[in-house]
Design a protein around this motif. Structure first.
Motif, short mmCIF file in Angstrom:
data_model
loop_
_atom_site.label_atom_id
_atom_site.label_comp_id
_atom_site.label_asym_id
_atom_site.label_seq_id
_atom_site.Cartn_x
_atom_site.Cartn_y
_atom_site.Cartn_z
N VAL A 1 39.85 22.54 5.90
CA VAL A 1 40.73 23.44 5.14
C VAL A 1 39.91 24.55 4.49
O VAL A 1 40.30 25.72 4.52
N GLN B 1 38.84 27.14 7.05
CA GLN B 1 39.97 27.98 7.47
C GLN B 1 40.47 28.87 6.34
O GLN B 1 40.97 29.97 6.58
N LEU B 2 40.30 28.41 5.10
CA LEU B 2 40.69 29.21 3.95
C LEU B 2 39.83 30.48 3.88
O LEU B 2 40.35 31.57 3.65
N LYS B 3 38.55 30.34 4.11
CA LYS B 3 37.65 31.50 4.12
C LYS B 3 38.05 32.48 5.21
O LYS B 3 38.09 33.69 5.00
N LEU C 1 46.97 31.68 3.80
CA LEU C 1 46.41 31.41 2.48
C LEU C 1 47.33 30.52 1.66
O LEU C 1 46.87 29.57 1.01
N LEU D 1 47.22 26.90 3.18
CA LEU D 1 45.92 26.27 2.99
C LEU D 1 45.65 25.98 1.51
O LEU D 1 45.09 24.94 1.18
N ARG D 2 46.08 26.87 0.64
CA ARG D 2 45.90 26.63 -0.78
C ARG D 2 46.75 25.44 -1.25
O ARG D 2 46.33 24.68 -2.12
N LYS E 1 44.84 22.39 -0.17
CA LYS E 1 43.66 22.22 -1.04
C LYS E 1 44.07 21.67 -2.40
O LYS E 1 43.44 20.75 -2.93
#
Length: 150
Positions: free
Chosen positions: A7, A10-12, A23, A26-27, A30
């Motif tokens: 995660v 992939q977030l980056k 975003l 993925l957030r 997270k």
């Protein structure tokens, strides 16, 4: 732990690509991971089975919201939920199709000796353990009831 690292990577990538939907999804993952790792009774680690349950819970929450938004004709909010569902589902194991699910449930019904819809509890107890991450509970229940009512 592998989920969290995946995660984060992939977030980056989503940040660099300025992918708003990515975003958001993925957030959400997270945040759920951090919450689960820091919750009372956890040891700061997430097992693979716990990760799958966590992701399924996130998808279920969004599907529930999606149904409400569609009911209220809020296409803008419904679209955001659909986008987040697609992002979260990338991390879930492949879901069983209906034919495979019926076959697996038929075996479970035979093993448990269930004969009528009244025996759904026996079937669901075994099915939710064996099929964890491969199908959601609502679908398992519907197919099991259908098979038991025949």
């Amino acid at each position: 732990m592998a989920l969290e690292q995946n995660v984060m990577a992939q977030l980056k990538t989503a940040m660099l690509a300025k992918d708003e939907a990515g975003l958001r999804g993925l957030r959400a993952i997270k945040a759920a991971i951090i919450l689960a790792k820091t919750s009372e009774g956890s040891n700061g680690e997430l097992k693979e089975a716990d990760e799958a349950k966590l992701l399924q819970k996130l998808v279920k929450q969004r599907k529930d919201s999606l149904a409400i938004y569609r009911e209220q004709a809020r296409a803008d909010l419904a679209q955001k939920e659909e986008e987040e569902i697609a992002i979260i589902e990338r991390f879930l194991p492949k879901q069983m199709d209906e034919a495979a699910l019926k076959e697996a449930l038929a075996k479970i019904i035979a093993e448990t000796g269930a004969a009528s819809p009244a025996d759904i509890g026996k079937v669901m107890g075994v099915a939710t353990k064996q099929l964890a991450g491969q199908a959601d509970g609502k679908t398992i229940n519907a197919v099991a009831r259908e098979l038991l009512s025949k």
